[in-house]
Design an enzyme around this catalytic site. Structure first.
Site, short mmCIF file in Angstrom:
data_model
loop_
_atom_site.label_atom_id
_atom_site.label_comp_id
_atom_site.label_asym_id
_atom_site.label_seq_id
_atom_site.Cartn_x
_atom_site.Cartn_y
_atom_site.Cartn_z
N HIS A 272 -24.71 28.29 -29.14
CA HIS A 272 -25.29 29.63 -29.20
C HIS A 272 -26.79 29.61 -29.41
O HIS A 272 -27.41 30.67 -29.56
CB HIS A 272 -24.62 30.45 -30.30
CG HIS A 272 -23.27 30.93 -29.91
ND1 HIS A 272 -23.09 31.96 -29.02
CD2 HIS A 272 -22.03 30.50 -30.25
CE1 HIS A 272 -21.80 32.15 -28.85
NE2 HIS A 272 -21.13 31.28 -29.58
N LYS B 285 -23.22 29.74 -21.87
CA LYS B 285 -23.68 30.95 -22.56
C LYS B 285 -25.03 31.37 -21.99
O LYS B 285 -25.06 31.92 -20.90
CB LYS B 285 -23.64 30.71 -24.06
CG LYS B 285 -22.17 30.77 -24.50
CD LYS B 285 -21.84 30.31 -25.85
CE LYS B 285 -20.30 30.38 -26.00
NZ LYS B 285 -19.79 29.45 -26.97
N SER C 299 -20.76 31.25 -34.38
CA SER C 299 -20.42 32.15 -33.27
C SER C 299 -19.95 33.52 -33.74
O SER C 299 -20.01 34.46 -32.96
CB SER C 299 -19.38 31.49 -32.37
OG SER C 299 -18.32 30.96 -33.13
C1 LIG Z 1 -18.54 28.75 -26.81
C2 LIG Z 1 -18.63 27.56 -27.69
C3 LIG Z 1 -18.18 26.33 -27.25
C4 LIG Z 1 -17.41 26.17 -25.98
O1 LIG Z 1 -18.18 26.22 -24.88
P1 LIG Z 1 -17.44 26.21 -23.46
O2 LIG Z 1 -18.53 25.90 -22.53
O3 LIG Z 1 -16.86 27.56 -23.30
O4 LIG Z 1 -16.40 25.16 -23.52
C5 LIG Z 1 -18.36 25.24 -28.07
N1 LIG Z 1 -18.96 25.33 -29.26
C6 LIG Z 1 -19.40 26.53 -29.72
C7 LIG Z 1 -20.05 26.59 -31.04
C8 LIG Z 1 -19.24 27.67 -28.96
O5 LIG Z 1 -19.65 28.84 -29.42
#
Ligand SMILES: *Cc1c(COP(=O)(O)O)cnc(C)c1O
Length: 260
Positions: free
Chosen positions: A83, A113, A55
């Site tokens: 991602h 996302k 991330s």
């Molecule tokens: C953003 C993210 C999450 C969390 O996702 P949410 O839907 O906000 O709980 C989990 N794992 C990774 C690698 C992320 O980048």
């Protein structure tokens, strides 16, 4: 648990919650992972867990190499596609689509996302899914996502399937952004996701640049310690298929000026 040192905080917390012994391997270092796997044969059950796309740097795990090591050392594999869903691979199918390789034992992801909704998902065998339903406390004791969020995510998946040009347009926007940056600001590796890190170094430089960008209408947050090591602060640019060419080029120019 064998966990990449740059794994997302939710994976780090998951490792802790599991109560298992945790080995942290160097970022994307398959030799280090293999060393640790070969030393840990006494453990009955082992799981290698990695972000698919990391991330903070937007770089990609070597899924085929992880799967080969898991086969060799009889470990389970888990990839977090948060991602990668809707971004990496053919039609945005994530890392498995990108490499066209076998599937990990567990793929987790988020609908928050690229899919623009909220909630998460786990893809696994029915045995593993049943185990999670019975034993995963954060899942059991949380309210289920709202129906509206689930339908929104489901609609987003349909759009992803029927409008594959969106994934291509996103990639074109990422390439356009990077090539519009001055060479010194371009990331070392060619970006493979929607995330383009632009290194700023000092925390104050990143924060000041993010504030200047916001005043000009660009939402490009500064990422600094403790999300990344001290002195490696950066602007984290996230592109979308909805951005138009002119804005992508303007954003790259604005980033260069803000850091100049
Ligand atoms: C953003 C993210 C999450 C969390 O996702 P949410 O839907 O906000 O709980 C989990 N794992 C990774 C690698 C992320 O980048």
């Amino acid at each position: 648990m064998y966990s990449d040192e740059l794994n997302h905080a939710s994976i780090v917390d998951g490792c802790r919650l599991s109560g298992a012994h945790v080995e942290v391997f160097r970022h994307r270092d398959m030799a280090d992972l293999e060393d640790r796997l070969s030393f840990g044969r006494a453990f009955r059950r082992r799981l290698v867990v990695s972000d698919g796309i990391f991330s903070m740097d937007g770089d990609m795990a070597d899924l085929p190499a992880i799967l080969a090591l898991c086969r060799k050392y009889d470990a389970f594999s888990m990839i977090d596609e948060a991602h990668a869903t809707g971004v990496a691979g053919r039609g945005g199918r994530g890392l498995c689509g990108h490499f066209g390789c076998a599937l990990p034992d567990i793929a987790s992801g988020t609908m928050s996302k690229a899919l623009g909704s909220e909630g998460g998902f786990v893809c696994a065998s029915s045995e593993i899914a049943a185990l999670l339903r019975q034993k995963a406390r954060p899942f059991i004791f949380s309210t289920s996502p709202a129906a509206a969020s689930l339908f929104a995510a489901s609609a987003a998946l349909s759009i992803l399937e029927s409008e594959p040009w969106r994934v291509e347009k996103l990639r074109a926007n990422v390439e356009l952004f990077v090539s519009s940056l001055p060479p010194a600001l371009r990331p070392r590796e060619k970006p493979v996701s929607a995330i383009v890190p632009v290194m700023a170094g000092a925390e104050a430089r990143a924060t000041a640049a993010a504030e200047a960008l916001l005043r000009r209408g660009f939402l490009i947050p500064a990422i600094r310690w403790p999300s990344v090591p001290r002195g490696q602060a950066r602007l984290r640019v996230t592109l979308s298929c909805a951005h138009v060419r002119e804005d992508v080029v303007r954003a790259a120019k604005a980033v260069a000026e803000a850091l100049g």
